[in-house]
Design a protein around this motif. Structure first.
Motif, PDB file in Angstrom:
ATOM      1  N   ASN A 219      -8.013  13.134   2.226  1.00 51.04           N
ATOM      2  CA  ASN A 219      -8.178  13.067   3.569  1.00 51.04           C
ATOM      3  C   ASN A 219      -7.321  12.172   4.462  1.00 51.04           C
ATOM      4  O   ASN A 219      -7.644  11.087   4.475  1.00 51.04           O
ATOM      5  CB  ASN A 219      -9.612  13.302   4.085  1.00 51.04           C
ATOM      6  N   ASN A 220      -5.926  12.538   4.881  1.00 50.68           N
ATOM      7  CA  ASN A 220      -5.196  11.758   5.171  1.00 50.68           C
ATOM      8  C   ASN A 220      -4.829  10.356   4.186  1.00 50.68           C
ATOM      9  O   ASN A 220      -4.838   9.170   4.752  1.00 50.68           O
ATOM     10  CB  ASN A 220      -5.490  10.941   6.697  1.00 50.68           C
ATOM     11  N   THR A 221      -4.816  10.782   3.175  1.00 55.69           N
ATOM     12  CA  THR A 221      -4.708   9.832   2.067  1.00 55.69           C
ATOM     13  C   THR A 221      -3.123   9.085   2.152  1.00 55.69           C
ATOM     14  O   THR A 221      -2.342   9.918   2.019  1.00 55.69           O
ATOM     15  CB  THR A 221      -5.095  10.146   0.239  1.00 55.69           C
ATOM     16  N   GLN A 222      -3.040   7.790   2.144  1.00 55.21           N
ATOM     17  CA  GLN A 222      -1.823   7.240   2.373  1.00 55.21           C
ATOM     18  C   GLN A 222      -0.935   7.392   1.114  1.00 55.21           C
ATOM     19  O   GLN A 222      -1.515   7.084  -0.082  1.00 55.21           O
ATOM     20  CB  GLN A 222      -1.960   5.843   3.011  1.00 55.21           C
ATOM     21  N   TYR A 223       0.360   7.441   1.457  1.00 59.97           N
ATOM     22  CA  TYR A 223       1.279   7.434   0.106  1.00 59.97           C
ATOM     23  C   TYR A 223       2.712   6.829   0.788  1.00 59.97           C
ATOM     24  O   TYR A 223       2.858   6.782   2.155  1.00 59.97           O
ATOM     25  CB  TYR A 223       1.495   8.527  -0.723  1.00 59.97           C
ATOM     26  N   SER A 224       3.505   6.037   0.146  1.00 61.24           N
ATOM     27  CA  SER A 224       4.687   5.332   0.748  1.00 61.24           C
ATOM     28  C   SER A 224       5.558   5.267  -0.608  1.00 61.24           C
ATOM     29  O   SER A 224       5.188   5.331  -1.805  1.00 61.24           O
ATOM     30  CB  SER A 224       4.307   4.200   1.243  1.00 61.24           C
ATOM     31  N   PHE A 225       6.924   4.853  -0.403  1.00 54.68           N
ATOM     32  CA  PHE A 225       7.785   4.435  -1.335  1.00 54.68           C
ATOM     33  C   PHE A 225       6.963   3.295  -2.279  1.00 54.68           C
ATOM     34  O   PHE A 225       7.252   3.031  -3.413  1.00 54.68           O
ATOM     35  CB  PHE A 225       9.053   3.772  -0.697  1.00 54.68           C
ATOM     36  N   HIS A 226       6.312   2.475  -1.454  1.00 48.45           N
ATOM     37  CA  HIS A 226       5.773   1.170  -2.358  1.00 48.45           C
ATOM     38  C   HIS A 226       4.571   1.546  -3.343  1.00 48.45           C
ATOM     39  O   HIS A 226       4.465   1.031  -4.334  1.00 48.45           O
ATOM     40  CB  HIS A 226       5.209   0.237  -1.268  1.00 48.45           C
ATOM     41  N   SER A 227       3.889   2.712  -2.805  1.00 42.80           N
ATOM     42  CA  SER A 227       2.574   3.253  -3.620  1.00 42.80           C
ATOM     43  C   SER A 227       3.423   3.925  -4.756  1.00 42.80           C
ATOM     44  O   SER A 227       2.792   4.151  -5.860  1.00 42.80           O
ATOM     45  CB  SER A 227       1.542   3.885  -2.953  1.00 42.80           C
ATOM     46  N   ARG A 228       4.481   4.481  -4.518  1.00 44.10           N
ATOM     47  CA  ARG A 228       5.196   5.293  -5.620  1.00 44.10           C
ATOM     48  C   ARG A 228       5.992   4.748  -6.669  1.00 44.10           C
ATOM     49  O   ARG A 228       6.075   4.777  -7.842  1.00 44.10           O
ATOM     50  CB  ARG A 228       5.956   6.564  -4.938  1.00 44.10           C
ATOM     51  N   PHE A 229       6.661   3.545  -6.082  1.00 45.74           N
ATOM     52  CA  PHE A 229       7.632   2.860  -6.861  1.00 45.74           C
ATOM     53  C   PHE A 229       7.347   1.526  -7.135  1.00 45.74           C
ATOM     54  O   PHE A 229       8.088   0.800  -7.975  1.00 45.74           O
ATOM     55  CB  PHE A 229       9.067   2.969  -6.449  1.00 45.74           C
ATOM     56  N   GLU A 230       6.316   0.726  -6.656  1.00 47.46           N
ATOM     57  CA  GLU A 230       5.956  -0.438  -6.637  1.00 47.46           C
ATOM     58  C   GLU A 230       4.434  -0.668  -6.857  1.00 47.46           C
ATOM     59  O   GLU A 230       3.799   0.484  -7.441  1.00 47.46           O
ATOM     60  CB  GLU A 230       6.642  -1.435  -5.473  1.00 47.46           C
ATOM     61  N   ASP A 231       4.011  -1.451  -6.246  1.00 46.85           N
ATOM     62  CA  ASP A 231       2.484  -1.748  -6.400  1.00 46.85           C
ATOM     63  C   ASP A 231       1.676  -1.619  -4.978  1.00 46.85           C
ATOM     64  O   ASP A 231       0.785  -2.350  -4.731  1.00 46.85           O
ATOM     65  CB  ASP A 231       2.048  -2.956  -6.860  1.00 46.85           C
ATOM     66  N   GLY A 232       2.368  -0.574  -4.346  1.00 48.15           N
ATOM     67  CA  GLY A 232       1.616  -0.476  -2.685  1.00 48.15           C
ATOM     68  C   GLY A 232       0.312   0.063  -2.991  1.00 48.15           C
ATOM     69  O   GLY A 232       0.007   0.743  -3.807  1.00 48.15           O
ATOM     70  N   VAL A 233      -0.387   0.110  -1.779  1.00 40.34           N
ATOM     71  CA  VAL A 233      -1.905   0.612  -1.620  1.00 40.34           C
ATOM     72  C   VAL A 233      -1.207   2.040  -1.378  1.00 40.34           C
ATOM     73  O   VAL A 233      -0.571   2.640  -0.477  1.00 40.34           O
ATOM     74  CB  VAL A 233      -2.431   0.045  -0.341  1.00 40.34           C
ATOM     75  N   GLY A 234      -2.183   3.080  -1.914  1.00 31.92           N
ATOM     76  CA  GLY A 234      -2.135   4.338  -1.817  1.00 31.92           C
ATOM     77  C   GLY A 234      -1.985   5.144  -2.983  1.00 31.92           C
ATOM     78  O   GLY A 234      -1.857   4.708  -4.047  1.00 31.92           O
ATOM     79  N   THR A 235      -1.779   6.336  -2.985  1.00 27.87           N
ATOM     80  CA  THR A 235      -1.575   7.313  -4.044  1.00 27.87           C
ATOM     81  C   THR A 235       0.038   7.531  -4.167  1.00 27.87           C
ATOM     82  O   THR A 235       0.719   7.139  -3.467  1.00 27.87           O
ATOM     83  CB  THR A 235      -2.129   8.780  -4.288  1.00 27.87           C
ATOM     84  N   ASN A 236       0.180   8.518  -5.221  1.00 26.13           N
ATOM     85  CA  ASN A 236       1.752   9.236  -5.200  1.00 26.13           C
ATOM     86  C   ASN A 236       1.827  10.089  -5.903  1.00 26.13           C
ATOM     87  O   ASN A 236       0.787  10.619  -6.596  1.00 26.13           O
ATOM     88  CB  ASN A 236       2.720   7.944  -5.711  1.00 26.13           C
ATOM     89  N   PRO A 237       2.791  11.327  -5.783  1.00 28.76           N
ATOM     90  CA  PRO A 237       2.800  12.510  -6.262  1.00 28.76           C
ATOM     91  C   PRO A 237       2.520  12.535  -7.812  1.00 28.76           C
ATOM     92  O   PRO A 237       1.976  13.572  -8.632  1.00 28.76           O
ATOM     93  CB  PRO A 237       4.232  12.797  -5.863  1.00 28.76           C
TER      94      PRO A 237
END
Length: 136
Positions: free
Chosen positions: A28-46
């Motif tokens: 539910n509006n779960t965040q994702y970003s370049f950082h959560s995908r390719f680094e150690d950012g907060v959020g999920t990724n595909p």
């Protein structure tokens, strides 16, 4: 049956941010970003979501096949590792630990292979799928 999810994105690929919402609102509006995908950012990724989908689908399929063959499923735990290389998912590896009374390792491995080939997410993925399965 149809299921859906919605992605929203704002900004450039590296500085932007997005959110994902699933039909059930588990996301539910779960965040994702370049950082959560390719680094150690907060959020999920595909890729993490594909791993969750593959682990969940495979585990249910294996449970179904075990039950159909008359075995009692005490516990199945599946970890899925998705390998993303140069913009492509090149493999999905399933690591399974299961407690299934009165099944031989040979029968168990055969059902693992059958589930690996027949779960809907395995059929969807156009990549190498491997597994390591252990009875505990």
């Amino acid at each position: 049956m149809k299921r859906n999810a919605t992605a929203q994105w704002q900004g450039s690929v590296k500085e932007g941010k997005g959110s994902l919402t699933s039909q059930s609102t588990t996301l539910n509006n779960t965040q994702y970003s370049f950082h959560s995908r390719f680094e150690d950012g907060v959020g999920t990724n595909p890729e993490e979501l594909v791993a969750a989908a593959h682990a969940g689908c495979f585990t249910m399929q294996l449970s179904a096949f075990l039950t159909e063959d008359g075995f009692t499923v005490e516990n199945i735990q599946t970890k899925c590792d998705i390998n993303l290389v140069t913009g492509s998912i090149v493999s999905s590896h399933l690591t399974i630990e299961a407690k299934i009374p009165e099944i031989s390792d040979e029968d168990f491995q055969a059902l693992v292979t059958k589930a690996e080939k027949n779960c809907p997410i395995s059929k969807l993925l156009n990549t190498e799928i491997t597994s390591t399965a252990t009875l505990v």
